[in-house]
Write a protein that holds these residues in place. Structure first.
Motif, PDB file in Angstrom:
ATOM      1  N   ALA A  76     134.292 -25.313  26.948  1.00 29.33           N
ATOM      2  CA  ALA A  76     133.687 -26.565  26.479  1.00 29.33           C
ATOM      3  C   ALA A  76     134.394 -27.757  27.126  1.00 29.33           C
ATOM      4  O   ALA A  76     135.605 -27.729  27.345  1.00 29.33           O
ATOM      5  CB  ALA A  76     133.790 -26.662  24.960  1.00 29.33           C
ATOM      6  N   ASP A  77     133.617 -28.769  27.430  1.00 25.87           N
ATOM      7  CA  ASP A  77     134.168 -29.984  28.012  1.00 25.87           C
ATOM      8  C   ASP A  77     134.689 -30.939  26.937  1.00 25.87           C
ATOM      9  O   ASP A  77     135.474 -31.834  27.236  1.00 25.87           O
ATOM     10  CB  ASP A  77     133.099 -30.680  28.859  1.00 25.87           C
ATOM     11  N   ASP A  78     134.241 -30.741  25.702  1.00 22.98           N
ATOM     12  CA  ASP A  78     134.708 -31.560  24.593  1.00 22.98           C
ATOM     13  C   ASP A  78     134.390 -30.818  23.306  1.00 22.98           C
ATOM     14  O   ASP A  78     133.548 -29.909  23.285  1.00 22.98           O
ATOM     15  CB  ASP A  78     134.028 -32.935  24.611  1.00 22.98           C
ATOM     16  N   TYR A  79     135.052 -31.214  22.230  1.00 26.20           N
ATOM     17  CA  TYR A  79     134.887 -30.575  20.927  1.00 26.20           C
ATOM     18  C   TYR A  79     134.932 -31.688  19.898  1.00 26.20           C
ATOM     19  O   TYR A  79     135.984 -32.292  19.699  1.00 26.20           O
ATOM     20  CB  TYR A  79     136.016 -29.565  20.705  1.00 26.20           C
ATOM     21  N   LEU A  80     133.807 -32.016  19.305  1.00 25.73           N
ATOM     22  CA  LEU A  80     133.732 -33.093  18.324  1.00 25.73           C
ATOM     23  C   LEU A  80     133.507 -32.509  16.940  1.00 25.73           C
ATOM     24  O   LEU A  80     132.686 -31.599  16.774  1.00 25.73           O
ATOM     25  CB  LEU A  80     132.590 -34.054  18.663  1.00 25.73           C
ATOM     26  N   CYS A  81     134.217 -33.043  15.976  1.00 24.32           N
ATOM     27  CA  CYS A  81     134.110 -32.548  14.608  1.00 24.32           C
ATOM     28  C   CYS A  81     133.105 -33.375  13.810  1.00 24.32           C
ATOM     29  O   CYS A  81     133.082 -34.599  13.904  1.00 24.32           O
ATOM     30  CB  CYS A  81     135.480 -32.577  13.935  1.00 24.32           C
ATOM     31  N   LYS A  82     132.286 -32.682  13.022  1.00 20.80           N
ATOM     32  CA  LYS A  82     131.309 -33.333  12.157  1.00 20.80           C
ATOM     33  C   LYS A  82     131.993 -33.770  10.870  1.00 20.80           C
ATOM     34  O   LYS A  82     132.899 -33.082  10.412  1.00 20.80           O
ATOM     35  CB  LYS A  82     130.173 -32.372  11.817  1.00 20.80           C
ATOM     36  N   PRO A  83     131.581 -34.856  10.277  1.00 22.04           N
ATOM     37  CA  PRO A  83     130.508 -35.726  10.755  1.00 22.04           C
ATOM     38  C   PRO A  83     130.984 -36.508  11.978  1.00 22.04           C
ATOM     39  O   PRO A  83     132.078 -37.069  11.986  1.00 22.04           O
ATOM     40  CB  PRO A  83     130.216 -36.645   9.574  1.00 22.04           C
ATOM     41  N   VAL A  84     130.165 -36.526  12.999  1.00 16.78           N
ATOM     42  CA  VAL A  84     130.540 -37.161  14.260  1.00 16.78           C
ATOM     43  C   VAL A  84     130.098 -38.625  14.257  1.00 16.78           C
ATOM     44  O   VAL A  84     129.062 -38.971  13.694  1.00 16.78           O
ATOM     45  CB  VAL A  84     129.925 -36.393  15.448  1.00 16.78           C
ATOM     46  N   SER A  85     130.919 -39.458  14.849  1.00 11.21           N
ATOM     47  CA  SER A  85     130.566 -40.860  15.047  1.00 11.21           C
ATOM     48  C   SER A  85     129.490 -40.913  16.132  1.00 11.21           C
ATOM     49  O   SER A  85     129.715 -40.455  17.258  1.00 11.21           O
ATOM     50  CB  SER A  85     131.806 -41.641  15.485  1.00 11.21           C
ATOM     51  N   LEU A  86     128.336 -41.454  15.804  1.00  9.55           N
ATOM     52  CA  LEU A  86     127.251 -41.507  16.784  1.00  9.55           C
ATOM     53  C   LEU A  86     127.598 -42.358  18.006  1.00  9.55           C
ATOM     54  O   LEU A  86     127.298 -41.951  19.128  1.00  9.55           O
ATOM     55  CB  LEU A  86     125.959 -41.969  16.122  1.00  9.55           C
ATOM     56  N   PRO A  87     128.265 -43.517  17.855  1.00 10.39           N
ATOM     57  CA  PRO A  87     128.670 -44.251  19.054  1.00 10.39           C
ATOM     58  C   PRO A  87     129.647 -43.456  19.921  1.00 10.39           C
ATOM     59  O   PRO A  87     129.560 -43.492  21.152  1.00 10.39           O
ATOM     60  CB  PRO A  87     129.310 -45.530  18.505  1.00 10.39           C
ATOM     61  N   ALA A  88     130.559 -42.710  19.305  1.00 11.16           N
ATOM     62  CA  ALA A  88     131.494 -41.882  20.075  1.00 11.16           C
ATOM     63  C   ALA A  88     130.742 -40.760  20.773  1.00 11.16           C
ATOM     64  O   ALA A  88     131.019 -40.436  21.936  1.00 11.16           O
ATOM     65  CB  ALA A  88     132.581 -41.313  19.174  1.00 11.16           C
ATOM     66  N   LEU A  89     129.780 -40.167  20.094  1.00 20.29           N
ATOM     67  CA  LEU A  89     128.963 -39.116  20.703  1.00 20.29           C
ATOM     68  C   LEU A  89     128.203 -39.680  21.903  1.00 20.29           C
ATOM     69  O   LEU A  89     128.192 -39.085  22.974  1.00 20.29           O
ATOM     70  CB  LEU A  89     127.979 -38.535  19.689  1.00 20.29           C
ATOM     71  N   ARG A  90     127.593 -40.825  21.738  1.00 23.27           N
ATOM     72  CA  ARG A  90     126.853 -41.468  22.833  1.00 23.27           C
ATOM     73  C   ARG A  90     127.768 -41.694  24.032  1.00 23.27           C
ATOM     74  O   ARG A  90     127.400 -41.395  25.166  1.00 23.27           O
ATOM     75  CB  ARG A  90     126.266 -42.790  22.359  1.00 23.27           C
ATOM     76  N   HIS A  91     128.968 -42.200  23.770  1.00 26.33           N
ATOM     77  CA  HIS A  91     129.914 -42.464  24.857  1.00 26.33           C
ATOM     78  C   HIS A  91     130.252 -41.167  25.598  1.00 26.33           C
ATOM     79  O   HIS A  91     130.244 -41.126  26.832  1.00 26.33           O
ATOM     80  CB  HIS A  91     131.181 -43.117  24.308  1.00 26.33           C
ATOM     81  N   ARG A  92     130.521 -40.115  24.859  1.00 25.41           N
ATOM     82  CA  ARG A  92     130.896 -38.848  25.492  1.00 25.41           C
ATOM     83  C   ARG A  92     129.723 -38.230  26.256  1.00 25.41           C
ATOM     84  O   ARG A  92     129.907 -37.660  27.329  1.00 25.41           O
ATOM     85  CB  ARG A  92     131.439 -37.896  24.444  1.00 25.41           C
ATOM     86  N   VAL A  93     128.529 -38.348  25.708  1.00 25.81           N
ATOM     87  CA  VAL A  93     127.344 -37.841  26.401  1.00 25.81           C
ATOM     88  C   VAL A  93     127.150 -38.589  27.711  1.00 25.81           C
ATOM     89  O   VAL A  93     126.970 -37.980  28.770  1.00 25.81           O
ATOM     90  CB  VAL A  93     126.088 -37.967  25.501  1.00 25.81           C
TER      91      VAL A  93
END
Length: 134
Positions: A105-122
């Protein structure tokens, strides 16, 4: 001079909880992205094999084929192994995080995930990080 439009990046989101899919799709739909969804690992692999995505967002805890098994299958397929993979999961234990990263995996985000952080990583994984600051 003819300008060729840039292809729209395809994101595949694999999560067995429809509410999670709805939230991510609604939020990411603001971007110039094509989004496909799958509600289980087998369906996600089938979609990835039929139309290779540019990025996969993958839940770990799913019935049947879990996210780790999906990641193993992706990494064993020569046509899919280099697709960036981000785990999005409620499995927050250190051993799960390490296991996910060891699977490639290139990243591992824990839920509940911050949508702005998710957008940035995507956007960063897609090479579109300049849009993150807009």
């Amino acid at each position: 001079m003819t300008l060729h439009p840039q292809p729209v990046p395809l994101i595949l989101i694999i999560d067995d909880v429809p509410a999670n899919l709805d939230v991510m799709v609604d939020y990411m739909a603001r971007e110039a992205l094509e989004i496909r969804v799958a509600t289980n690992g087998e369906e996600g692999l089938e979609i990835a094999r039929s139309r290779r995505p540019d990025l996969i967002l993958l839940d770990v805890m799913m019935p049947g084929m879990d996210g780790f098994a999906v990641a193993r299958a992706l990494k064993q397929d020569p046509h899919l192994r280099d697709i960036p993979l981000l785990f999005l999961t409620a499995k927050v234990e250190a051993q799960s995080i390490v296991a996910g990263l060891r699977l490639g995996a290139d990243d591992y985000l824990c839920k509940p995930v911050s949508l702005p952080a998710l957008r940035h990583r995507v956007m960063k994984q897609l090479g579109l990080e300049a849009r993150c600051w807009a």
